[in-house]
Design a protein around this motif. Sequence first.
Motif, PDB file in Angstrom:
ATOM      1  N   SER A   9       0.810  -1.216   0.000  1.00 40.95           N
ATOM      2  CA  SER A   9       0.000   0.000   0.000  1.00 40.95           C
ATOM      3  C   SER A   9       0.839   1.259   0.000  1.00 40.95           C
ATOM      4  CB  SER A   9      -0.884   0.035   1.258  1.00 40.95           C
ATOM      5  OG  SER A   9      -1.714  -1.091   1.328  1.00 40.95           O
ATOM      6  N   THR A  16      -3.781   0.344  -2.885  1.00 41.35           N
ATOM      7  CA  THR A  16      -3.331  -0.979  -2.465  1.00 41.35           C
ATOM      8  C   THR A  16      -3.309  -1.917  -3.658  1.00 41.35           C
ATOM      9  OG1 THR A  16      -4.257  -0.670  -0.252  1.00 41.35           O
ATOM     10  CG2 THR A  16      -3.849  -2.928  -0.942  1.00 41.35           C
ATOM     11  N   CYS A  17      -2.310  -2.787  -3.693  1.00 44.35           N
ATOM     12  CA  CYS A  17      -2.279  -3.858  -4.687  1.00 44.35           C
ATOM     13  C   CYS A  17      -1.917  -5.149  -3.967  1.00 44.35           C
ATOM     14  CB  CYS A  17      -1.291  -3.557  -5.813  1.00 44.35           C
ATOM     15  SG  CYS A  17       0.441  -3.544  -5.346  1.00 44.35           S
ATOM     16  N   MET A  61      -1.781   1.165  -8.590  1.00 44.28           N
ATOM     17  CA  MET A  61      -0.467   1.320  -7.960  1.00 44.28           C
ATOM     18  C   MET A  61       0.492   2.036  -8.907  1.00 44.28           C
ATOM     19  SD  MET A  61       1.403   1.045  -5.293  1.00 44.28           S
ATOM     20  CE  MET A  61       0.575  -0.061  -4.163  1.00 44.28           C
TER      21      MET A  61
END
Length: 83
Positions: A9, A16-17, A61
């Motif tokens: 994050s 967030t990924c 992201m």
Amino acid sequence: MAERYLEISLVKRGITCTARLLGDRAPITCAAVRKSLPLSGDVGWVPGIVWGQVVEGLGAMAEGCNDLWRTGAAGETLSFRRV
């Protein structure tokens, strides 16, 4: 090694990924990463190796990282935790 995932994050930006650890390619590094979690801190240039692959959330992201590059990282925190 069973598939294992991390949540990565950019805290301030709320992005967030999810990344899959590449334990078959970097088993020692992946074990060390998992052992150190959760982990967070300021964004900075560090040497690195490939130990994971983003499997969800890459677009957001990438946009956040591009914004970070253009506007600066002041006040941003990069966070990693187990999923």
